[in-house]
Design a protein around this motif. Structure first.
Motif, PDB file in Angstrom:
ATOM      1  N   HIS A   1       0.813  -1.214   0.000  1.00 14.92           N
ATOM      2  CA  HIS A   1       0.000   0.000   0.000  1.00 14.92           C
ATOM      3  C   HIS A   1       0.850   1.268   0.000  1.00 14.92           C
ATOM      4  O   HIS A   1       0.787   2.067  -0.922  1.00 14.92           O
ATOM      5  CB  HIS A   1      -0.939  -0.007   1.210  1.00 14.92           C
ATOM      6  N   TYR A   2       1.675   1.445   1.024  1.00 11.43           N
ATOM      7  CA  TYR A   2       2.462   2.686   1.133  1.00 11.43           C
ATOM      8  C   TYR A   2       3.668   2.663   0.203  1.00 11.43           C
ATOM      9  O   TYR A   2       4.143   3.701  -0.240  1.00 11.43           O
ATOM     10  CB  TYR A   2       2.932   2.890   2.582  1.00 11.43           C
ATOM     11  N   LYS A   3       4.192   1.483  -0.048  1.00  9.90           N
ATOM     12  CA  LYS A   3       5.376   1.289  -0.913  1.00  9.90           C
ATOM     13  C   LYS A   3       6.574   2.123  -0.422  1.00  9.90           C
ATOM     14  O   LYS A   3       7.407   2.561  -1.201  1.00  9.90           O
ATOM     15  CB  LYS A   3       5.057   1.656  -2.383  1.00  9.90           C
ATOM     16  N   SER A   4       6.589   2.362   0.880  1.00  9.00           N
ATOM     17  CA  SER A   4       7.704   3.117   1.454  1.00  9.00           C
ATOM     18  C   SER A   4       7.873   2.654   2.891  1.00  9.00           C
ATOM     19  O   SER A   4       6.942   2.757   3.696  1.00  9.00           O
ATOM     20  CB  SER A   4       7.390   4.618   1.426  1.00  9.00           C
ATOM     21  N   ARG A   5       9.058   2.140   3.200  1.00 10.12           N
ATOM     22  CA  ARG A   5       9.308   1.649   4.559  1.00 10.12           C
ATOM     23  C   ARG A   5       9.152   2.777   5.575  1.00 10.12           C
ATOM     24  O   ARG A   5       8.581   2.586   6.646  1.00 10.12           O
ATOM     25  CB  ARG A   5      10.714   1.032   4.643  1.00 10.12           C
ATOM     26  N   GLU A   6       9.646   3.945   5.202  1.00  9.59           N
ATOM     27  CA  GLU A   6       9.589   5.074   6.131  1.00  9.59           C
ATOM     28  C   GLU A   6       8.147   5.500   6.416  1.00  9.59           C
ATOM     29  O   GLU A   6       7.760   5.717   7.563  1.00  9.59           O
ATOM     30  CB  GLU A   6      10.379   6.254   5.544  1.00  9.59           C
ATOM     31  N   LYS A   7       7.329   5.603   5.360  1.00  9.16           N
ATOM     32  CA  LYS A   7       5.931   6.019   5.527  1.00  9.16           C
ATOM     33  C   LYS A   7       5.170   5.026   6.396  1.00  9.16           C
ATOM     34  O   LYS A   7       4.407   5.392   7.285  1.00  9.16           O
ATOM     35  CB  LYS A   7       5.265   6.136   4.151  1.00  9.16           C
ATOM     36  N   LEU A   8       5.385   3.735   6.115  1.00 13.77           N
ATOM     37  CA  LEU A   8       4.702   2.692   6.873  1.00 13.77           C
ATOM     38  C   LEU A   8       5.130   2.732   8.351  1.00 13.77           C
ATOM     39  O   LEU A   8       4.297   2.623   9.256  1.00 13.77           O
ATOM     40  CB  LEU A   8       4.999   1.318   6.261  1.00 13.77           C
ATOM     41  N   ALA A   9       6.430   2.932   8.582  1.00 16.80           N
ATOM     42  CA  ALA A   9       6.940   3.001   9.958  1.00 16.80           C
ATOM     43  C   ALA A   9       6.283   4.164  10.702  1.00 16.80           C
ATOM     44  O   ALA A   9       5.925   4.058  11.880  1.00 16.80           O
ATOM     45  CB  ALA A   9       8.465   3.170   9.959  1.00 16.80           C
ATOM     46  N   TRP A  10       6.092   5.287   9.998  1.00 13.24           N
ATOM     47  CA  TRP A  10       5.488   6.475  10.594  1.00 13.24           C
ATOM     48  C   TRP A  10       4.044   6.201  11.009  1.00 13.24           C
ATOM     49  O   TRP A  10       3.607   6.598  12.087  1.00 13.24           O
ATOM     50  CB  TRP A  10       5.561   7.633   9.604  1.00 13.24           C
ATOM     51  N   GLU A  11       3.301   5.481  10.150  1.00 10.89           N
ATOM     52  CA  GLU A  11       1.904   5.139  10.469  1.00 10.89           C
ATOM     53  C   GLU A  11       1.846   4.200  11.680  1.00 10.89           C
ATOM     54  O   GLU A  11       0.995   4.341  12.552  1.00 10.89           O
ATOM     55  CB  GLU A  11       1.209   4.500   9.256  1.00 10.89           C
ATOM     56  N   PHE A  12       2.764   3.238  11.712  1.00  7.11           N
ATOM     57  CA  PHE A  12       2.815   2.335  12.867  1.00  7.11           C
ATOM     58  C   PHE A  12       3.171   3.112  14.140  1.00  7.11           C
ATOM     59  O   PHE A  12       2.634   2.844  15.216  1.00  7.11           O
ATOM     60  CB  PHE A  12       3.844   1.215  12.645  1.00  7.11           C
ATOM     61  N   ALA A  13       4.081   4.076  14.007  1.00 10.78           N
ATOM     62  CA  ALA A  13       4.491   4.870  15.169  1.00 10.78           C
ATOM     63  C   ALA A  13       3.291   5.613  15.756  1.00 10.78           C
ATOM     64  O   ALA A  13       3.145   5.708  16.976  1.00 10.78           O
ATOM     65  CB  ALA A  13       5.595   5.852  14.771  1.00 10.78           C
ATOM     66  N   LYS A  14       2.419   6.109  14.889  1.00 17.15           N
ATOM     67  CA  LYS A  14       1.231   6.822  15.367  1.00 17.15           C
ATOM     68  C   LYS A  14       0.313   5.879  16.142  1.00 17.15           C
ATOM     69  O   LYS A  14      -0.216   6.217  17.205  1.00 17.15           O
ATOM     70  CB  LYS A  14       0.481   7.472  14.191  1.00 17.15           C
ATOM     71  N   ALA A  15       0.119   4.661  15.608  1.00 15.33           N
ATOM     72  CA  ALA A  15      -0.732   3.669  16.284  1.00 15.33           C
ATOM     73  C   ALA A  15      -0.106   3.240  17.615  1.00 15.33           C
ATOM     74  O   ALA A  15      -0.803   3.096  18.627  1.00 15.33           O
ATOM     75  CB  ALA A  15      -0.938   2.452  15.376  1.00 15.33           C
TER      76      ALA A  15
END
Length: 340
Positions: free
Chosen positions: A145-159
């Protein structure tokens, strides 16, 4: 903590055989529905009592209520499809069949908050709760979906931050983020990994820790360690940045590993949870061996900032070995306490 050299564990402890298959990672539950909820609570009580009887100062749930330290958290988020599986390399070491990120990541309900509340009711001791760190989470998934490790990590960090705030409100004293991936992806750790971790701890008033180890004593990890040579200097890459970060405590591995102990100097000023128990062997350390490791560390970390701990989780070990190791950790810390 009023007591000097307060002891704790890195996280998981073996599950009772009536709850899950012993000495196995990802072990399936033997109970279901109401019986499973009750069984998990019973296991949590037993795990707490074993820590208390061994003299552990900062107690945890022993991860009794979760199947795995990363996936159990992810299962409760939306945006991840557990039916749609892909095989990926985990931390460049071994292949695993993992779920796929198919949409926006969000957390609609608490994951461990009830369990933490339950643990809080059982004890007055300080409690520590472990969560997976953002980088280790993205390494245990296929992202479509995000196709970016950094973006995905950021979303997980928020959760993770939402969860951490509720854990703090439930009475957790230390929230620890498990980041074994920090020992592998050094450029990413320094580029955005530590920033994602700081996003996960934003606004917390309780103490925060990051646990960085060389993994459980499973074959894929022990084989990888054989390739690291006689000195493991991975920590050198990330400690300087962690020293400048907002994280309060760094949890690291020392016992029987080839980590040059002077690397701890790079964290000067931070609290250090020092792994003085090897989790990749069934040999139970003597209190004197634990004490020797702690004494070495005291050259590089102030006594009021040293927290004796285990190298990693002990889920794959037998209960009797884990019990022996916890007692050795307490006894070793007591020897050094008297010397201070």
């Amino acid at each position: 903590m009023s007591k000097r050299l307060p002891t704790s564990t890195a996280g998981s402890l073996p599950k009772p055989s009536w709850l899950a298959q012993p000495e196995t990672l990802w072990s399936p539950w033997k109970l279901q529905d109401e019986a499973l909820i009750e069984g998990k609570q019973d296991a949590l009580r037993v795990s707490l009592q074993e820590q208390q009887q061994a003299g552990i100062d900062i107690v945890s749930d022993g991860e009794q209520t979760r199947q795995h330290f990363v996936t159990t958290f992810i299962e409760h988020l939306s945006g991840v499809d557990f039916e749609k599986r892909k095989t990926v390399r985990i931390r460049n070491r071994y292949d695993a069949s993992v779920p796929t990120v198919v949409g926006e990541i969000s957390r609609h309900k608490p994951v461990f908050v009830e369990d933490a509340r339950f643990l809080r009711q059982q004890t007055r001791q300080p409690i520590k709760w472990a969560l997976p760190g953002p980088m280790t989470m993205i390494d245990t998934l296929y992202d479509d979906h995000y196709k970016s490790r950094e973006k995905l990590a950021w979303e997980f960090a928020k959760a993770l931050n939402q969860e951490a705030k509720e854990l703090e409100a439930a009475g957790v004293d230390i929230i620890q983020f498990d980041e074994p991936a920090f020992n592998v992806f050094f450029d990413e750790v320094n580029d955005w990994g530590i920033a994602a971790l700081e996003r996960a701890i934003e606004g917390l008033k309780c103490e925060t820790a990051v646990h960085i180890c060389y993994g459980y004593g499973i074959k894929a990890n022990t084989d990888w360690k054989k390739t690291l040579g006689s000195e493991w200097r991975q920590y050198e890459e990330v400690f300087p940045r962690l020293q400048k970060s907002n994280i309060d405590i760094v949890s690291l591995e020392c016992q029987n590993s080839h980590v040059p102990i002077e690397l701890i100097e790079l964290l000067r000023g931070k609290k250090v949870m020092l792994g003085a128990i090897d989790v990749a062997t069934n040999t139970i350390e003597t209190p004197e061996e634990v004490a020797a490791t702690l004494r070495k560390a005291l050259q590089f970390v102030d006594a009021d900032k040293l927290y004796p701990c285990t190298n990693c989780g002990m889920a794959p070990l037998s209960r009797s070995v884990a019990r022996g190791k916890l007692s050795a950790l307490s006894a070793g810390a007591e020897i050094v306490r008297k010397e201070l």
